[in-house]
Motif scaffolding. Structure first.
Motif, PDB file in Angstrom:
ATOM      1  N   ARG A 150     -16.130  14.196  15.487  1.00  0.00           N
ATOM      2  CA  ARG A 150     -16.559  14.467  14.110  1.00  0.00           C
ATOM      3  C   ARG A 150     -17.681  15.509  14.078  1.00  0.00           C
ATOM      4  NH1 ARG A 150     -15.278   8.989  12.854  1.00  0.00           N
ATOM      5  NH2 ARG A 150     -17.276   8.248  13.638  1.00  0.00           N
ATOM      6  N   SER A 169     -16.300  18.900  14.778  1.00  0.00           N
ATOM      7  CA  SER A 169     -15.553  19.396  13.622  1.00  0.00           C
ATOM      8  C   SER A 169     -16.510  19.937  12.576  1.00  0.00           C
ATOM      9  CB  SER A 169     -14.695  18.290  13.009  1.00  0.00           C
ATOM     10  OG  SER A 169     -13.721  17.870  13.933  1.00  0.00           O
ATOM     11  N   ASP A 207     -17.692  23.362  13.546  1.00  0.00           N
ATOM     12  CA  ASP A 207     -16.668  24.389  13.371  1.00  0.00           C
ATOM     13  C   ASP A 207     -16.555  24.819  11.913  1.00  0.00           C
ATOM     14  OD1 ASP A 207     -16.123  24.366  16.057  1.00  0.00           O
ATOM     15  OD2 ASP A 207     -14.411  23.019  15.894  1.00  0.00           O
TER      16      ASP A 207
END
Length: 79
Positions: free
Chosen positions: A71, A74, A77
């Motif tokens: 998580r 992510s 990103d």
């Protein structure tokens, strides 16, 4: 790693050569393949033992920790 097509072509080439080989050569090839298989089994067992030792020394990572790490990656990103 070879593609399935490359692998099939290589196997067919080997089969042709095996049919042309003398019996003693076939025995030698069989012994060599068996030795290679045994060595790979030994390498796999060694890797398992090393992984178990690493877990014993360093512990393990919980599935929740892995999910949290994913998580967080992510979010990096996206940002």
């Amino acid at each position: 790693m070879k593609t399935d097509q490359e692998r099939q072509e290589l196997i067919q080439d080997i089969i042709v050569l095996l049919y042309q080989a003398y019996d003693s050569t076939l025995d030698d090839i069989h012994a060599l393949l068996k030795r290679i298989d045994d060595m790979e089994d030994e390498e796999d067992l060694q890797a398992i033992q090393e992984a178990r030792e690493d877990i014993r020394i360093n512990g393990t990572v919980s599935w929740n920790e892995i999910k949290e790490e994913i998580r967080n990656e992510s979010k990096k990103d996206v940002a």
